[in-house]
Design a protein around this motif. Structure first.
Motif, PDB file in Angstrom:
ATOM      1  N   ASP A  41     -68.283 -58.113   6.846  1.00  0.00           N
ATOM      2  CA  ASP A  41     -67.063 -57.038   6.261  1.00  0.00           C
ATOM      3  C   ASP A  41     -67.213 -57.548   4.715  1.00  0.00           C
ATOM      4  O   ASP A  41     -66.783 -56.805   3.827  1.00  0.00           O
ATOM      5  CB  ASP A  41     -66.007 -57.127   6.899  1.00  0.00           C
ATOM      6  N   ARG A  42     -66.987 -58.949   4.612  1.00  0.00           N
ATOM      7  CA  ARG A  42     -66.999 -59.574   3.027  1.00  0.00           C
ATOM      8  C   ARG A  42     -68.246 -59.281   2.128  1.00  0.00           C
ATOM      9  O   ARG A  42     -68.075 -58.840   1.107  1.00  0.00           O
ATOM     10  CB  ARG A  42     -66.568 -60.934   3.170  1.00  0.00           C
ATOM     11  N   LEU A  43     -69.466 -59.523   3.083  1.00  0.00           N
ATOM     12  CA  LEU A  43     -70.446 -59.227   2.239  1.00  0.00           C
ATOM     13  C   LEU A  43     -70.841 -57.858   1.775  1.00  0.00           C
ATOM     14  O   LEU A  43     -71.522 -57.382   0.782  1.00  0.00           O
ATOM     15  CB  LEU A  43     -71.985 -59.973   2.933  1.00  0.00           C
ATOM     16  N   GLN A  44     -70.155 -56.847   2.662  1.00  0.00           N
ATOM     17  CA  GLN A  44     -70.362 -55.444   2.358  1.00  0.00           C
ATOM     18  C   GLN A  44     -69.705 -55.024   1.086  1.00  0.00           C
ATOM     19  O   GLN A  44     -70.303 -54.349   0.231  1.00  0.00           O
ATOM     20  CB  GLN A  44     -69.732 -54.659   3.388  1.00  0.00           C
ATOM     21  N   THR A  45     -68.689 -55.771   0.610  1.00  0.00           N
ATOM     22  CA  THR A  45     -67.908 -55.495  -0.563  1.00  0.00           C
ATOM     23  C   THR A  45     -68.953 -56.031  -1.779  1.00  0.00           C
ATOM     24  O   THR A  45     -68.961 -55.397  -2.870  1.00  0.00           O
ATOM     25  CB  THR A  45     -66.650 -56.448  -0.813  1.00  0.00           C
ATOM     26  N   VAL A  46     -69.707 -57.123  -1.350  1.00  0.00           N
ATOM     27  CA  VAL A  46     -70.666 -57.733  -2.543  1.00  0.00           C
ATOM     28  C   VAL A  46     -71.806 -56.638  -2.673  1.00  0.00           C
ATOM     29  O   VAL A  46     -72.223 -56.143  -3.744  1.00  0.00           O
ATOM     30  CB  VAL A  46     -71.352 -58.977  -2.054  1.00  0.00           C
ATOM     31  N   ALA A  47     -72.523 -55.944  -1.487  1.00  0.00           N
ATOM     32  CA  ALA A  47     -73.373 -55.025  -1.511  1.00  0.00           C
ATOM     33  C   ALA A  47     -72.704 -53.838  -2.263  1.00  0.00           C
ATOM     34  O   ALA A  47     -73.683 -53.227  -3.054  1.00  0.00           O
ATOM     35  CB  ALA A  47     -73.724 -54.623  -0.162  1.00  0.00           C
ATOM     36  N   ASN A  48     -71.517 -53.456  -2.175  1.00  0.00           N
ATOM     37  CA  ASN A  48     -71.077 -52.295  -2.997  1.00  0.00           C
ATOM     38  C   ASN A  48     -70.860 -52.546  -4.229  1.00  0.00           C
ATOM     39  O   ASN A  48     -71.102 -51.540  -5.164  1.00  0.00           O
ATOM     40  CB  ASN A  48     -69.566 -51.727  -2.356  1.00  0.00           C
ATOM     41  N   GLU A  49     -70.442 -53.899  -4.511  1.00  0.00           N
ATOM     42  CA  GLU A  49     -70.373 -54.016  -6.027  1.00  0.00           C
ATOM     43  C   GLU A  49     -71.684 -54.071  -6.889  1.00  0.00           C
ATOM     44  O   GLU A  49     -71.583 -53.491  -8.081  1.00  0.00           O
ATOM     45  CB  GLU A  49     -69.681 -55.369  -6.113  1.00  0.00           C
ATOM     46  N   LEU A  50     -72.695 -54.466  -6.099  1.00  0.00           N
ATOM     47  CA  LEU A  50     -74.039 -54.418  -6.968  1.00  0.00           C
ATOM     48  C   LEU A  50     -74.759 -53.566  -6.673  1.00  0.00           C
ATOM     49  O   LEU A  50     -75.972 -53.444  -7.222  1.00  0.00           O
ATOM     50  CB  LEU A  50     -74.795 -56.039  -6.377  1.00  0.00           C
TER      51      LEU A  50
ATOM     52  N   ILE B  29     -76.367 -52.532  -3.851  1.00  0.00           N
ATOM     53  CA  ILE B  29     -77.568 -53.066  -3.342  1.00  0.00           C
ATOM     54  C   ILE B  29     -77.512 -52.323  -2.087  1.00  0.00           C
ATOM     55  O   ILE B  29     -76.627 -52.049  -1.245  1.00  0.00           O
ATOM     56  CB  ILE B  29     -77.445 -54.454  -2.958  1.00  0.00           C
ATOM     57  N   ASP B  30     -78.791 -51.801  -1.813  1.00  0.00           N
ATOM     58  CA  ASP B  30     -78.964 -50.850  -0.498  1.00  0.00           C
ATOM     59  C   ASP B  30     -79.084 -51.656   0.645  1.00  0.00           C
ATOM     60  O   ASP B  30     -80.321 -51.538   1.400  1.00  0.00           O
ATOM     61  CB  ASP B  30     -80.173 -49.733  -0.563  1.00  0.00           C
ATOM     62  N   LYS B  31     -78.095 -52.500   1.009  1.00  0.00           N
ATOM     63  CA  LYS B  31     -78.190 -53.419   2.266  1.00  0.00           C
ATOM     64  C   LYS B  31     -76.721 -53.457   2.618  1.00  0.00           C
ATOM     65  O   LYS B  31     -75.936 -53.173   1.928  1.00  0.00           O
ATOM     66  CB  LYS B  31     -78.354 -54.662   1.855  1.00  0.00           C
ATOM     67  N   THR B  32     -76.501 -53.151   4.120  1.00  0.00           N
ATOM     68  CA  THR B  32     -75.257 -53.578   4.769  1.00  0.00           C
ATOM     69  C   THR B  32     -74.871 -55.041   4.685  1.00  0.00           C
ATOM     70  O   THR B  32     -75.775 -55.749   4.470  1.00  0.00           O
ATOM     71  CB  THR B  32     -75.572 -52.881   6.264  1.00  0.00           C
ATOM     72  N   GLY B  33     -73.562 -55.233   5.205  1.00  0.00           N
ATOM     73  CA  GLY B  33     -73.094 -56.471   4.930  1.00  0.00           C
ATOM     74  C   GLY B  33     -73.927 -57.297   5.830  1.00  0.00           C
ATOM     75  O   GLY B  33     -74.327 -58.541   5.730  1.00  0.00           O
TER      76      GLY B  33
ATOM     77  N   MET C  28     -76.732 -60.861   5.136  1.00  0.00           N
ATOM     78  CA  MET C  28     -76.174 -62.273   5.399  1.00  0.00           C
ATOM     79  C   MET C  28     -77.599 -63.131   5.770  1.00  0.00           C
ATOM     80  O   MET C  28     -77.553 -64.369   5.644  1.00  0.00           O
ATOM     81  CB  MET C  28     -75.647 -62.316   6.958  1.00  0.00           C
ATOM     82  N   GLU C  29     -78.681 -62.351   5.819  1.00  0.00           N
ATOM     83  CA  GLU C  29     -80.090 -62.967   5.852  1.00  0.00           C
ATOM     84  C   GLU C  29     -80.490 -63.179   4.382  1.00  0.00           C
ATOM     85  O   GLU C  29     -81.565 -63.934   4.434  1.00  0.00           O
ATOM     86  CB  GLU C  29     -81.018 -61.726   6.770  1.00  0.00           C
ATOM     87  N   PHE C  30     -79.849 -62.901   3.351  1.00  0.00           N
ATOM     88  CA  PHE C  30     -80.458 -63.185   2.263  1.00  0.00           C
ATOM     89  C   PHE C  30     -79.375 -64.285   1.431  1.00  0.00           C
ATOM     90  O   PHE C  30     -79.841 -64.801   0.427  1.00  0.00           O
ATOM     91  CB  PHE C  30     -80.334 -62.136   1.148  1.00  0.00           C
ATOM     92  N   VAL C  31     -78.183 -64.765   2.124  1.00  0.00           N
ATOM     93  CA  VAL C  31     -77.204 -65.446   1.515  1.00  0.00           C
ATOM     94  C   VAL C  31     -76.920 -66.417   2.563  1.00  0.00           C
ATOM     95  O   VAL C  31     -77.087 -66.429   3.622  1.00  0.00           O
ATOM     96  CB  VAL C  31     -75.940 -64.649   1.193  1.00  0.00           C
ATOM     97  N   ARG C  32     -76.981 -67.900   1.917  1.00  0.00           N
ATOM     98  CA  ARG C  32     -76.567 -69.071   2.677  1.00  0.00           C
ATOM     99  C   ARG C  32     -75.435 -69.823   1.947  1.00  0.00           C
ATOM    100  O   ARG C  32     -75.595 -69.810   0.845  1.00  0.00           O
ATOM    101  CB  ARG C  32     -77.681 -70.036   2.883  1.00  0.00           C
ATOM    102  N   LEU C  33     -74.471 -70.062   2.556  1.00  0.00           N
ATOM    103  CA  LEU C  33     -73.383 -71.103   2.124  1.00  0.00           C
ATOM    104  C   LEU C  33     -73.388 -72.392   2.776  1.00  0.00           C
ATOM    105  O   LEU C  33     -73.287 -72.398   4.045  1.00  0.00           O
ATOM    106  CB  LEU C  33     -72.122 -70.526   2.251  1.00  0.00           C
ATOM    107  N   GLN C  34     -73.660 -73.401   2.012  1.00  0.00           N
ATOM    108  CA  GLN C  34     -73.813 -74.820   2.573  1.00  0.00           C
ATOM    109  C   GLN C  34     -72.758 -75.806   2.224  1.00  0.00           C
ATOM    110  O   GLN C  34     -72.484 -76.028   0.764  1.00  0.00           O
ATOM    111  CB  GLN C  34     -75.169 -75.348   2.130  1.00  0.00           C
TER     112      GLN C  34
END
Length: 246
Positions: A75-84, A86-90, A94-100
């Motif tokens: 749900d959080r990454l969906q806001t990022v997809a909407n902002e940019l 990007i034709d991806k769901t949240g 998650m497959e394209f982003v990693r937080l370490q």
């Protein structure tokens, strides 16, 4: 088998040992070129705490993972997809982003892979802004004296994430080398052709005592010989000349 036998087989089947790795390396290169490249950008955010004592260090180790869990959600990454846009769901993002998290240095590393370097940088920066917003909100709702903030820096493009063409080619060549050696020994095992006296001795376990001419193969050519093996024991003569005259 002795070491000399292994080396003899490799020398004999050298073309197999060389050809299979070459084919495998070419196949790995072709496979790499058929993949859609992904470009990676990285952002490193230092998490600053208002306490530097032992209690603050324990707090830091616990809070980093908590912050990441607040962001790394569909749900959080969906806001990022909407902002940019990007034709991806949240969930897909998650497959394209990693937080370490790196608790020892109080750093959160954000890596973003995407189909263009520009979008990978924008994606990492957008996730960083979302993370900072979650940190600010957590501070506002925190009733204790522990506070944290992010020292933010723009994401940097670091290179191609996939495919790793050189690594794939090297891995393919090494795997092909192993398969080539195994194939050489398999071919040698299946080959029961007897070509010389050494083959006869190796297959029968009997010593070669001579060679029978196989006939000339043409003018000016040396005749071929067929090896003959010892198949019995020659007994020593025990009779005298007088015994035969009788």
């Amino acid at each position: 088998m002795r070491l000399q036998d292994y080396l003899r087989i490799i020398r004999k089947r050298w073309w197999v040992v060389a050809l299979v790795p070459l084919i495998a390396a070419v196949a790995a290169y072709a496979f790499s070129k058929t993949q859609t490249p992904l470009y990676r950008s990285q952002a490193r955010y230092v998490v600053l705490f208002n306490r530097l004592d032992t209690g603050g260090n324990i707090f830091a180790g616990q809070i980093l993972s908590a912050y990441i869990n607040l962001v790394y959600r569909p749900d959080r990454l969906q806001t990022v997809a909407n902002e940019l846009q990007i034709d991806k769901t949240g969930q897909q993002l998650m497959e394209f982003v990693r937080l370490q998290p790196q608790p020892n240095s109080s750093i959160i590393v954000i890596e973003a892979d995407y189909y263009t370097p520009e979008l990978s940088q924008q994606l990492a920066d957008a996730v960083g802004r979302l993370l900072n917003a979650r940190v600010v909100e957590a501070n506002r709702n925190n009733i204790s004296q522990d506070r944290a903030s992010l020292d933010m820096a723009p994401a940097q493009y670091v290179g191609i994430a996939t495919p790793k063409t050189k690594i794939n080619v090297l891995a393919g060549a090494l795997l092909g080398l192993v398969l080539g050696v195994l194939l050489a020994f398999v071919l040698e095992y299946l080959d029961d052709t007897v070509r010389n006296a050494a083959d006869v001795e190796r297959y029968t376990g009997l010593p070669t005592i001579g060679a029978i001419p196989g006939g000339a193969t043409g003018a000016g050519r040396r005749p071929r010989f067929r090896p003959a093996t010892a198949v019995g024991v020659i007994a020593a003569a025990t009779h005298s000349r007088e015994d035969y005259e009788r």
